[in-house]
Design an enzyme around this catalytic site. Structure first.
Site, PDB file in Angstrom:
ATOM      1  NE  ARG A 145       0.111   1.230   3.474  1.00  0.00           N
ATOM      2  CZ  ARG A 145       1.042   2.091   3.785  1.00  0.00           C
ATOM      3  NH1 ARG A 145       2.311   1.700   3.915  1.00  0.00           N
ATOM      4  NH2 ARG A 145       0.803   3.360   3.963  1.00  0.00           N
ATOM      5  NE  ARG A 187      -6.049   0.867  -1.656  1.00  0.00           N
ATOM      6  CZ  ARG A 187      -5.396   1.413  -0.620  1.00  0.00           C
ATOM      7  NH1 ARG A 187      -4.129   1.113  -0.399  1.00  0.00           N
ATOM      8  NH2 ARG A 187      -5.999   2.263   0.187  1.00  0.00           N
ATOM      9  CD  GLN A 242      -3.360   2.552   6.873  1.00  0.00           C
ATOM     10  OE1 GLN A 242      -3.964   2.918   7.873  1.00  0.00           O
ATOM     11  NE2 GLN A 242      -3.939   2.477   5.700  1.00  0.00           N
ATOM     12  CG  ASP A 250      -2.932   8.086  -1.233  1.00  0.00           C
ATOM     13  OD1 ASP A 250      -2.680   8.522  -0.101  1.00  0.00           O
ATOM     14  OD2 ASP A 250      -2.740   6.903  -1.568  1.00  0.00           O
ATOM     15  CG  ASN A 260      -2.243  11.576   2.950  1.00  0.00           C
ATOM     16  OD1 ASN A 260      -1.730  10.699   2.256  1.00  0.00           O
ATOM     17  ND2 ASN A 260      -1.934  11.717   4.220  1.00  0.00           N
TER      18      ASN A 260
END
Ligand code: MRU
Length: 360
Positions: free
Chosen positions: A53, A90, A202, A243, A253
């Site tokens: 990821r 994704r 995360q 992202d 993000n």
């Protein structure tokens, strides 16, 4: 970066066996396990299930997926269908479509007979370029940290980060964490506030693990604690990854980033975003309409994962069975709340004009 003293990247190609090796990030911080991906289906599953990821790493993994697919069939038809197959693994991280479009464009220029060799070289190129970008981001971000150190007269610098934008989210070094790694190696006194980053955690599972490996002082906090510690002067700067950043400098993000930026703005704390320039999506102009926000399985919210006292992986429900749950995974921080963007090209104002200059 190092794991128990040994150098690792988050992904690499086993050249002898022509298979892709990744670290299974679902198992961290409790178990360090490698996973071997042999075909494009396994690549897609690894991206979807978050074995790998982080926006840059998702892109690199997809590029290797195209190589594995070319080994089976080098036709235009298979190239196009492989790109389409991986594209929706994704939705938010633009690095995925960036890498796939790059591979497709370059490979369509090659004769089919040369596509296995060419796709391998291209995937390796994207991977190596990611490392170079992250190292440059580290150097550019370090300049900001050095400025704060001067102002603080060598006292410890407190940095808040959200989610994981360390080396596990890239091939090596990371984006938001790379200036921190470099500063620590240069003996600058740093302490990191690590947002846990619900629901997948995360921050508390990956960022803390990375910082621990590098022996960087850090403290895990709940996602809701950021505003409080900012009000009490306990944060000197915030830094996150991205992202997808729009042509106007709005930063998408991990969910919760926006709230941190608002708190930082209210408390006059600089909020930096570190990203390679291929995370900037010039086609995204209106952040409310043009940025697809991934919604993941609500299981991630209704259940929590960890290890039990016997060291076994466990998953337990924490919500009542009848309650509905929504799992929005990303949000957008409008450019006005972002102090600067840090890319491999330099430090930029998050504005349309400055972003245009990055690509000129
Ligand atoms: O859902 P994830 O874990 O892929 O989300 C990762 C992030 O939000 C990171 O901050 C982002 O990808 C930048 S990584 C260098």
């Amino acid at each position: 970066m190092k794991v128990k003293g040994k150098n690792y990247k988050s992904i690499w190609l086993d050249k002898k066996k022509s298979i892709v090796v990744v670290i299974d990030q679902r198992q961290l911080p409790h178990h360090f396990k490698l996973l071997y991906l042999k075909n494009i289906k396994e690549i897609k599953k690894a991206i979807k299930d978050m074995v790998v990821r982080g926006a840059p790493l998702i892109g690199v993994t997809a590029a290797y997926g195209i190589y594995l697919s070319m080994k089976n069939n080098t036709s235009d038809k298979n190239l196009n269908s492989s790109v389409n197959f991986l594209k929706d693994a994704r939705p938010t991280a633009v690095n995925l479509s960036w890498a796939l479009e790059f591979m497709k464009k370059k490979l369509l220029d090659e004769k089919p007979s040369n596509r296995v060799h060419a796709s391998k070289k291209l995937a390796e190129k994207i991977s190596n370029n990611d490392i170079k970008c992250c190292k440059k981001i580290a150097e550019n971000g370090l300049k900001i940290i050095l400025g704060i150190r001067k102002r603080k007269k060598n006292k410890t610098i407190n940095i808040l980060t959200h989610c994981n934008a360390g080396w596990l989210a890239t091939v090596d070094w990371g984006t938001a964490l790379s200036p921190i790694f470099l500063a620590h190696r240069k003996k600058i006194k740093i302490h990191v506030w690590v947002d846990e980053t619900r629901p997948r955690n995360q921050g508390s599972s990956l960022t803390s693990w990375e910082l621990l490996q590098e022996k960087i002082p850090h403290t895990i906090i709940t996602d809701n604690a950021g505003g409080h510690i900012m009000q009490h002067g306990m944060v000197d700067m915030c830094i996150t990854g991205s992202d997808r950043t729009t042509a106007n400098g709005d930063v998408c993000n991990k969910i919760g980033t926006y709230l941190k930026a608002l708190s930082a703005y209210d408390n006059k704390i600089p909020f930096y975003v570190a990203l390679p320039s291929n995370t900037i999506d010039l086609n995204s102009k209106n952040y409310l309409k043009d940025v697809p926000i991934e919604e993941r399985n609500s299981d991630e919210l209704t259940h929590i994962k960890g290890i039990n006292s016997k060291g076994k992986n466990t998953k337990i429900r924490i919500t009542p069975k009848g309650s509905k749950a929504s799992n929005y995974s990303f949000d957008v921080t409008p450019a006005k709340y972002v102090t600067r963007l840090i890319t491999e090209k330099g430090i930029h104002k998050p504005s349309k004009i400055e972003i245009k200059k990055i690509f000129s």
